[in-house]
Design an enzyme around this catalytic site. Sequence first.
Site, PDB file in Angstrom:
ATOM      1  N   LYS A 170     -17.472  -0.403 -16.679  1.00 25.24           N
ATOM      2  CA  LYS A 170     -18.418  -0.593 -17.776  1.00 25.24           C
ATOM      3  C   LYS A 170     -19.155  -1.924 -17.589  1.00 25.24           C
ATOM      4  O   LYS A 170     -18.604  -2.805 -16.923  1.00 25.24           O
ATOM      5  CB  LYS A 170     -17.692  -0.529 -19.118  1.00 25.24           C
ATOM      6  CG  LYS A 170     -16.805  -1.767 -19.373  1.00 25.24           C
ATOM      7  CD  LYS A 170     -16.784  -2.139 -20.809  1.00 25.24           C
ATOM      8  CE  LYS A 170     -16.216  -3.501 -20.983  1.00 25.24           C
ATOM      9  NZ  LYS A 170     -16.681  -4.462 -21.774  1.00 25.24           N
ATOM     10  N   HIS A 200     -10.985   0.383 -19.309  1.00 29.38           N
ATOM     11  CA  HIS A 200      -9.576   0.102 -19.021  1.00 29.38           C
ATOM     12  C   HIS A 200      -8.673   0.291 -20.238  1.00 29.38           C
ATOM     13  O   HIS A 200      -7.472   0.435 -20.098  1.00 29.38           O
ATOM     14  CB  HIS A 200      -9.403  -1.290 -18.390  1.00 29.38           C
ATOM     15  CG  HIS A 200      -9.573  -2.413 -19.348  1.00 29.38           C
ATOM     16  ND1 HIS A 200     -10.786  -2.986 -19.606  1.00 29.38           N
ATOM     17  CD2 HIS A 200      -8.684  -3.073 -20.109  1.00 29.38           C
ATOM     18  CE1 HIS A 200     -10.631  -3.952 -20.487  1.00 29.38           C
ATOM     19  NE2 HIS A 200      -9.363  -4.026 -20.814  1.00 29.38           N
ATOM     20  N   GLU A 238     -10.672 -11.221 -30.665  1.00 28.97           N
ATOM     21  CA  GLU A 238     -10.299 -12.170 -29.608  1.00 28.97           C
ATOM     22  C   GLU A 238     -10.339 -13.568 -30.186  1.00 28.97           C
ATOM     23  O   GLU A 238     -11.197 -13.867 -31.028  1.00 28.97           O
ATOM     24  CB  GLU A 238     -11.286 -12.069 -28.444  1.00 28.97           C
ATOM     25  CG  GLU A 238     -11.187 -10.766 -27.688  1.00 28.97           C
ATOM     26  CD  GLU A 238     -12.214 -10.699 -26.571  1.00 28.97           C
ATOM     27  OE1 GLU A 238     -11.859 -10.944 -25.428  1.00 28.97           O
ATOM     28  OE2 GLU A 238     -13.390 -10.426 -26.875  1.00 28.97           O
ATOM     29  N   ASP A 257     -20.749  -4.725 -25.828  1.00 30.92           N
ATOM     30  CA  ASP A 257     -19.645  -5.086 -24.944  1.00 30.92           C
ATOM     31  C   ASP A 257     -18.343  -4.374 -25.319  1.00 30.92           C
ATOM     32  O   ASP A 257     -17.547  -4.039 -24.438  1.00 30.92           O
ATOM     33  CB  ASP A 257     -19.432  -6.617 -25.015  1.00 30.92           C
ATOM     34  CG  ASP A 257     -18.501  -7.122 -23.920  1.00 30.92           C
ATOM     35  OD1 ASP A 257     -18.590  -6.612 -22.790  1.00 30.92           O
ATOM     36  OD2 ASP A 257     -17.691  -8.025 -24.197  1.00 30.92           O
ATOM     37  N   HIS A 262     -14.827   0.572 -25.724  1.00 23.81           N
ATOM     38  CA  HIS A 262     -13.423   0.555 -26.150  1.00 23.81           C
ATOM     39  C   HIS A 262     -13.219   1.119 -27.565  1.00 23.81           C
ATOM     40  O   HIS A 262     -12.372   1.974 -27.785  1.00 23.81           O
ATOM     41  CB  HIS A 262     -12.852  -0.861 -26.140  1.00 23.81           C
ATOM     42  CG  HIS A 262     -13.002  -1.584 -24.832  1.00 23.81           C
ATOM     43  ND1 HIS A 262     -12.874  -0.957 -23.619  1.00 23.81           N
ATOM     44  CD2 HIS A 262     -13.252  -2.886 -24.552  1.00 23.81           C
ATOM     45  CE1 HIS A 262     -13.039  -1.847 -22.651  1.00 23.81           C
ATOM     46  NE2 HIS A 262     -13.281  -3.019 -23.192  1.00 23.81           N
TER      47      HIS A 262
END
Length: 508
Positions: A170, A200, A238, A257, A262
Amino acid sequence: MSQWRNPLRDKRDKRMPHIAGPCAVVIFGVTGDLARKKVMPAIYDLANRGLLPANFALVGFARRDWSDEDFAKLVFDSVKDHARTPFRQEVWDRLAEGIRFVQGTFDDDKGYERLAESLDKLDAERGTGGNHAFYLSIPPNAFPVVCEQLKKSGLANKREGSWSRVVIEKPFGHDLQSARELNSVVNSIFPEESVFRIDHYLGKETVQNILALRFANELYEPIWNNNYVDSVQITMAEDIGLGGRGGYYDGVGAARDVIQNHLLQLMALTAMEEPVNFGPGDLQAEKIKVLSATQVMQPLDQTTARGQYVAGWQGSSKVVGLLEEEGFSKDSTTETYAAIALEIDTRRWAGVPFFLRTGKRLGRRVTEIALIFKRAPHLPFDKTMTEELGQNALVIRVQPDEGITTRFGSKVPGSAMEVRDVNMDFSYGSAFAEDSPEAYERLILDVLLGEPSLFPVNREVEFSWEILDPVLEYWASHGKPDSYESGTWGPSSADEMLHRMGREWRRP
Ligand SMILES: NC(=O)c1ccc[n+]([C@@H]2O[C@H](COP(=O)([O-])OP(=O)(O)OC[C@H]3O[C@@H](n4cnc5c(N)ncnc54)[C@H](OP(=O)(O)O)[C@@H]3O)[C@@H](O)[C@H]2O)c1
């Protein structure tokens, strides 16, 4: 597809690991962060676990003027620094025998000719069987040229009885239009079943456990719908900022992003129907149905929020704001926090908002999926006795501290019938002795085995952009993101967004 095995219906002895057949992996972008920190260490970890064939070959393709030994040194260092499993000299020695380096730039025909020669030689000398995986760990704008070159040099064409696969990281485009263009170039060269797009998150044990939790148990599925669920919150928070990653992130932002890939993947796995099977295409088909039925709630000024971090405290450290970070222009409008409210137009989910949020420099690093349940229709207790009773919740902790928490009301010990929230916990760390493999180990092994279930297909990527594009367009034409102090849980506009809908964000 002849060697594809259904992992859930596999009748073989389950103690027998799935070992990849003869093959070579070619990595483009070997000097990059991802290749050094994730991809090459994962290859070593697979070798260490005995999951790669003895004649496995690893080929690095880069513009440096390097020898095989120089490249082997780079692999060695990245393994030493980042592998999950212990270093074993005999494993390394065997892996090192199959390491080769080819010098070339992305658009240089001669480089690809040298690559083809090197692979032919490996096929002949090590018996890699013409099976080649091309791992593009390179800037996204270079995907098309490398695919074109693989076609031109004949490397993209699989030979009789062998396979040729491409692995793409990605981001898959930056909006719907560019994703369609990229898919069209890639699919004109590699058939869709040979394209492995890595998100991932799908390689994480906790994410695959969503399938086990939902479809291997009788406990949850009956309440997994709008009769019982009030709302769903999916969070990826995060605590780090963007120091050093300015070039990549500026102009991209949190929604592109993280949400586009995700978080929408986590949402799809949470909301989808049970797949008929776990064969090629079955899981993706269910995710596609969910994504195609999903849209951002309206109006967008009420159902979306974005923010940019300013200076503040992260734990005991004072940290700077985004605009002071290296690589960001002083008038950057890139969002470092994004929250959106989605609706899924299906019988199961009609009326249940799905809130997705992600941000940098938030209070804690945590990724979780929380199903918040409706309140009991009637509480036969004195009102004062249930003041500390919230809504029941089921929380899948994706990372860190992987596990599942159920929150429900329990009687407080004592003579009064006071009821308060308590947690019941399952933790991977205490339930299982073995450590979870890294997501990249699982995904790279699946590429080599030709098992496509954990890789988003072109239509999933396009539906995800279709969901997000209206938000990105709206934000682009409506000023700047709100500010939020580093170390907090995002801009106040995100709290107001949920308050308007009668909800509150969880504080994980
Ligand atoms: N880093 C992560 O954790 C992460 C996570 C998810 C996805 N991704 C994606 O994975 C890909 C790689 O990320 P990264 O962080 O590793 O990027 P990076 O650190 O910028 O590395 C890029 C690699 O591409 C090579 N390269 C660039 N232009 C080239 C050219 N013209 N000819 C030959 N080689 C060239 C670089 O080689 P030189 O050393 O010679 O410049 C370097 O090896 C990107 O698509 C990124 O979006 C990364």
